[in-house]
Design an enzyme around this catalytic site. Structure first.
Site, PDB file in Angstrom:
ATOM      1  N   LYS A  25       0.767  -1.107  -0.068  1.00  0.00           N
ATOM      2  CA  LYS A  25      -0.051  -0.005   0.056  1.00  0.00           C
ATOM      3  C   LYS A  25       0.871   1.126   0.128  1.00  0.00           C
ATOM      4  O   LYS A  25       1.905   1.677   0.903  1.00  0.00           O
ATOM      5  CB  LYS A  25      -0.812   0.192   1.120  1.00  0.00           C
ATOM      6  CG  LYS A  25      -1.819   1.176   1.619  1.00  0.00           C
ATOM      7  CD  LYS A  25      -2.768   1.393   2.534  1.00  0.00           C
ATOM      8  CE  LYS A  25      -3.148   2.676   2.947  1.00  0.00           C
ATOM      9  NZ  LYS A  25      -3.993   2.674   4.128  1.00  0.00           N
TER      10      LYS A  25
ATOM     11  N   ASP B 122      -2.327  10.047   3.364  1.00  0.00           N
ATOM     12  CA  ASP B 122      -3.764   9.721   3.574  1.00  0.00           C
ATOM     13  C   ASP B 122      -4.434  10.920   4.444  1.00  0.00           C
ATOM     14  O   ASP B 122      -4.574  10.994   5.771  1.00  0.00           O
ATOM     15  CB  ASP B 122      -3.716   8.454   4.489  1.00  0.00           C
ATOM     16  CG  ASP B 122      -5.401   8.026   4.344  1.00  0.00           C
ATOM     17  OD1 ASP B 122      -6.178   8.838   3.892  1.00  0.00           O
ATOM     18  OD2 ASP B 122      -5.400   6.954   5.412  1.00  0.00           O
TER      19      ASP B 122
ATOM     20  N   LYS C 283      -9.768  13.228   7.753  1.00  0.00           N
ATOM     21  CA  LYS C 283      -9.393  12.869   9.120  1.00  0.00           C
ATOM     22  C   LYS C 283      -9.309  14.116  10.232  1.00  0.00           C
ATOM     23  O   LYS C 283      -9.310  15.200   9.699  1.00  0.00           O
ATOM     24  CB  LYS C 283      -7.994  12.233   9.110  1.00  0.00           C
ATOM     25  CG  LYS C 283      -7.918  10.951   8.491  1.00  0.00           C
ATOM     26  CD  LYS C 283      -6.493  10.381   8.422  1.00  0.00           C
ATOM     27  CE  LYS C 283      -6.434   8.879   7.937  1.00  0.00           C
ATOM     28  NZ  LYS C 283      -6.936   8.082   8.656  1.00  0.00           N
TER      29      LYS C 283
ATOM     30  N   ASP D 117       1.625   6.565   5.389  1.00  0.00           N
ATOM     31  CA  ASP D 117       0.700   5.389   4.888  1.00  0.00           C
ATOM     32  C   ASP D 117       1.138   4.806   3.395  1.00  0.00           C
ATOM     33  O   ASP D 117       0.666   4.013   3.038  1.00  0.00           O
ATOM     34  CB  ASP D 117      -0.634   6.352   4.610  1.00  0.00           C
ATOM     35  CG  ASP D 117      -1.733   5.379   5.008  1.00  0.00           C
ATOM     36  OD1 ASP D 117      -1.642   4.395   5.560  1.00  0.00           O
ATOM     37  OD2 ASP D 117      -2.862   5.609   4.353  1.00  0.00           O
TER      38      ASP D 117
ATOM     39  N   ASP E 172     -12.098   7.290   3.573  1.00  0.00           N
ATOM     40  CA  ASP E 172     -11.000   7.199   4.605  1.00  0.00           C
ATOM     41  C   ASP E 172     -10.382   5.592   4.488  1.00  0.00           C
ATOM     42  O   ASP E 172      -9.364   5.140   4.916  1.00  0.00           O
ATOM     43  CB  ASP E 172     -11.255   7.649   5.967  1.00  0.00           C
ATOM     44  CG  ASP E 172      -9.600   7.754   6.580  1.00  0.00           C
ATOM     45  OD1 ASP E 172      -8.698   7.621   5.960  1.00  0.00           O
ATOM     46  OD2 ASP E 172      -9.723   7.912   7.697  1.00  0.00           O
TER      47      ASP E 172
ATOM     48  N   GLU F 124      -9.275   3.721   2.224  1.00  0.00           N
ATOM     49  CA  GLU F 124      -8.941   3.801   0.808  1.00  0.00           C
ATOM     50  C   GLU F 124      -7.669   2.850   0.389  1.00  0.00           C
ATOM     51  O   GLU F 124      -7.601   2.275  -0.567  1.00  0.00           O
ATOM     52  CB  GLU F 124      -8.345   5.245   0.471  1.00  0.00           C
ATOM     53  CG  GLU F 124      -7.046   5.373   0.977  1.00  0.00           C
ATOM     54  CD  GLU F 124      -6.577   5.268   2.222  1.00  0.00           C
ATOM     55  OE1 GLU F 124      -7.500   5.426   3.110  1.00  0.00           O
ATOM     56  OE2 GLU F 124      -5.424   4.768   2.807  1.00  0.00           O
TER      57      GLU F 124
ATOM     58  N   ARG G 289      -7.725  -0.690   1.049  1.00  0.00           N
ATOM     59  CA  ARG G 289      -8.174  -1.782   0.498  1.00  0.00           C
ATOM     60  C   ARG G 289      -8.547  -1.397  -0.920  1.00  0.00           C
ATOM     61  O   ARG G 289      -8.893  -2.362  -1.594  1.00  0.00           O
ATOM     62  CB  ARG G 289      -9.617  -2.175   1.419  1.00  0.00           C
ATOM     63  CG  ARG G 289     -10.718  -1.292   1.416  1.00  0.00           C
ATOM     64  CD  ARG G 289     -11.679  -1.566   2.841  1.00  0.00           C
ATOM     65  NE  ARG G 289     -11.228  -1.074   4.121  1.00  0.00           N
ATOM     66  CZ  ARG G 289     -11.772  -1.284   5.126  1.00  0.00           C
ATOM     67  NH1 ARG G 289     -12.913  -1.904   5.212  1.00  0.00           N
ATOM     68  NH2 ARG G 289     -10.998  -0.869   6.449  1.00  0.00           N
TER      69      ARG G 289
HETATM   70  N1  BES Z   1      -4.360   4.670   6.791  1.00  0.00           N
HETATM   71  C1  BES Z   1      -5.259   4.537   7.679  1.00  0.00           C
HETATM   72  C2  BES Z   1      -5.036   3.510   8.597  1.00  0.00           C
HETATM   73  C3  BES Z   1      -4.130   3.989   9.964  1.00  0.00           C
HETATM   74  C4  BES Z   1      -4.757   5.054  10.918  1.00  0.00           C
HETATM   75  C5  BES Z   1      -2.862   3.324  10.125  1.00  0.00           C
HETATM   76  C6  BES Z   1      -3.911   5.408  11.796  1.00  0.00           C
HETATM   77  C7  BES Z   1      -2.298   3.848  11.256  1.00  0.00           C
HETATM   78  C8  BES Z   1      -2.775   4.902  11.826  1.00  0.00           C
HETATM   79  C9  BES Z   1      -6.519   3.893   6.914  1.00  0.00           C
HETATM   80  O1  BES Z   1      -6.614   4.469   5.520  1.00  0.00           O
HETATM   81  C10 BES Z   1      -7.767   4.445   7.421  1.00  0.00           C
HETATM   82  O2  BES Z   1      -7.992   5.553   7.588  1.00  0.00           O
HETATM   83  N2  BES Z   1      -8.424   3.227   8.044  1.00  0.00           N
HETATM   84  C11 BES Z   1      -9.647   3.780   8.623  1.00  0.00           C
HETATM   85  C12 BES Z   1     -10.626   2.610   8.308  1.00  0.00           C
HETATM   86  C13 BES Z   1     -12.080   2.920   8.459  1.00  0.00           C
HETATM   87  C14 BES Z   1     -12.527   4.092   7.831  1.00  0.00           C
HETATM   88  C15 BES Z   1     -12.733   1.563   8.239  1.00  0.00           C
HETATM   89  C16 BES Z   1      -9.580   3.365  10.199  1.00  0.00           C
HETATM   90  O3  BES Z   1      -8.641   2.601  10.425  1.00  0.00           O
HETATM   91  O4  BES Z   1      -9.850   4.289  10.863  1.00  0.00           O
HETATM   92 ZN    ZN Z   2      -4.669   4.947   4.602  1.00  0.00          ZN
HETATM   93 MN    MN Z   3      -7.638   6.266   5.391  1.00  0.00          MN
END
Ligand code: BES
Ligand code: ZN
Ligand code: MN
Length: 497
Positions: free
Chosen positions: A268, A273, A280, A291, A350, A352, A354
């Protein structure tokens, strides 16, 4: 930094410094005993007087120890002998390196590699001494006007091994340790770079550079227009809101017969992000430059494997994009068609990772992979579940999962498995498309992997969620280089057997 192995006596080393372990309480290691006996009890006298207890990480620097040929003897506290673990070993090596750096010894002979670490052989000890050293010396100072590097840094380290027959083993371990460190170092550099520099185009350029230098490496870059034409509707939904074009970066290393099926790594590579329209919150948003930690990890592993010239075929695919809000961004509610033909309702922009990964995972079918491992900073839920110690591991193939878990134990870059049961799949149900990209309340790491599992049915696959392990926050903010050791160890194991 130059490394060597040697098998000799501590008192006979003509060196700036000889590094010796002392266990708690006041127990000299074997090399320490040897120096003690030629120096007529010089060390044991100091210990008896209370100058050093042997507590883990404490140091005592001595000059002109009688009847020795080195300028200095550095005593390093190793803690209780029966507690001397992998972790303690790494701690004392790191402590030795920082002390040498601070005290002007530009070269040293280190006897810590002779200490007994439970269940670990010479190869392990020398390799990990090299890795721990390189790890300790790593600094990211590209954007500092003034460097605070040591004035007289260590330049050359010799690790002592107990017998001459261990020398060849030690030399091989140095080569491996250097290659893994080089890969981890590259991963850390890429991830630490600011997002205005390390964007998708930058990652693509870095990949091209690898291919120029080595004729076993091929590199191909697909840009956003090509991805759209190909039918990667999920990938392009993420990248369409950014000024910087998304890229699919493909690196191939042909290290074995062409009939041998490749190991495929998918990373990824969200170079920033922001969350997109599902923006966010502002706090610590800068950390979302990390990210692309998955991309950095697979890139670094590629560097390590090619550096060792292993006899494997390896393909690395990086899904590189930014996730930004703009008038052209995808919206919550949008429905897109993935390369696999399955449709996805984007309920949260967010989620994204996947979306870019699912299309990359379909794309790699064309390589007829032996296994596919994707690496991603995918879910905040993984940080909640496993913190910063273990990488989350989910897999559709038990033998592959076990090989990865074992590789992690061996190299100290550990993963922990979470279930991928069918019973979680319904959390991705959508009223309007084949699935949604949002898994609802519980088990966020698992439902994210469930999403990916719908695109990986045609091969053996494992997913590594490195959201908690790819970087450190706070005062020591910085990329860790994980999971380069884990992936490289896995590939090393595969290429040996
Ligand atoms: N890159 C983030 C995951 C992340 C967040 C990694 C904080 C490390 C620290 C990912 O793209 C994301 O935003 N995931 C969301 C998914 C949710 C919207 C289903 C998350 O984990 O909140
Ligand atoms: Zn992300
Ligand atoms: Mn995200």
């Amino acid at each position: 930094m130059e490394f060597n192995v040697k098998s000799g006596n501590p008192e006979k080393q003509r060196s700036a410094c000889v590094v010796i372990g002392v266990f708690e309480s006041r127990k000299l290691s074997q090399a320490g005993e040897q120096i003690d006996s030629v120096s007529e009890g010089y060390l044991s006298n100091l210990l008896r007087r209370g100058d050093m207890e042997g507590k883990l990480g404490k140091v005592l620097l001595l000059h002109n120890v009688p009847n020795t040929l080195s300028d200095r003897v550095l005593l390093i506290g190793c803690g209780k002998e029966r507690d001397f673990s992998d972790k303690h070993y790494q701690t004392v090596i790191a402590k030795a390196i920082t002390t040498l750096n601070e005290t002007g010894s530009m070269e040293a002979v280190c006897f810590l590699s002779e200490l007994n670490v439970k269940g670990r052989d010479t190869h392990w000890k020398v390799r990990h001494a090299v890795e721990a050293t390189q790890d300790t010396l790593y600094a990211f100072e590209e954007f500092k006007s003034k460097s605070d590097a040591a004035r007289r840094p260590v330049r050359r380290l010799v690790f002592n091994v107990t017998t001459r027959k261990d020398l060849a083993i030690g030399e091989k371990a140095i080569i491996e340790g250097l290659a893994i460190s080089k890969g981890a170092h590259k991963a850390r550099d890429l991830a630490n770079l600011p997002p205005n520099i390390a964007n998708p185009g930058y990652l693509a350029e870095q990949a091209k550079i690898l291919a120029i230098a080595n004729d076993k490496i091929e590199c191909k870059i697909l840009d956003e227009v090509e991805l759209k034409e190909m039918g990667m509707g999920a990938f392009t939904a993420v990248t369409q809101g950014s000024e910087n074009s998304g890229k699919l970066i493909i690196l191939k290393y042909n290290g074995a017969d062409s009939e041998q099926k490749p190991i495929v790594l998918v990373g990824k590579g969200i170079t920033f992000d922001s969350g997109g329209i599902s923006l966010k919150p502002g706090e610590r948003m800068d950390e979302m430059k990390y990210d692309m930690g998955g991309a950095a990890g697979v890139f670094g592993s590629f560097v390590a494997v090619t550096e060792m010239a292993l006899t494997v075929n390896l393909v690395v695919v990086i899904a590189a994009a930014e996730n930004m809000p703009s008038g052209n961004s995808c919206r919550p509610g949008d429905i897109v068609t993935t390369l696999s033909g399955q449709t996805v309702e984007i309920l949260n922009t967010d989620a994204e990772g996947r979306l870019v990964l699912c299309d990359a995972l379909t794309y790699v079918e064309r390589f007829d992979p032996d296994v596919v491992i994707d690496v991603a900073t995918l879910t905040g839920a993984c940080v909640v579940a496993l913190g910063d110690q273990a990488t989350g591991l989910l897999s559709n193939h038990n033998p592959l999962a076990h090989e990865l878990l074992n590789a992690g134990e061996l190299c100290g870059d550990r993963a922990w498995r979470l279930p991928l049961w069918d019973e979680y799949q319904h959390q991705l149900d959508s009223n309007f498309a084949d699935m949604s990209n949002l898994g609802g309340k519980g088990a966020g790491t698992i439902t994210a992997a469930c999403f990916l599992s719908r695109y990986t049915k045609k091969y053996h696959w494992a997913h590594l969620d490195i959201a908690g392990t790819a970087w450190k926050s706070g005062k020591q903010k910085g990329a860790t280089g994980r999971p380069v050791p884990l992936l490289t160890q896995y590939i090393l194991n595969r290429s040996n057997g």
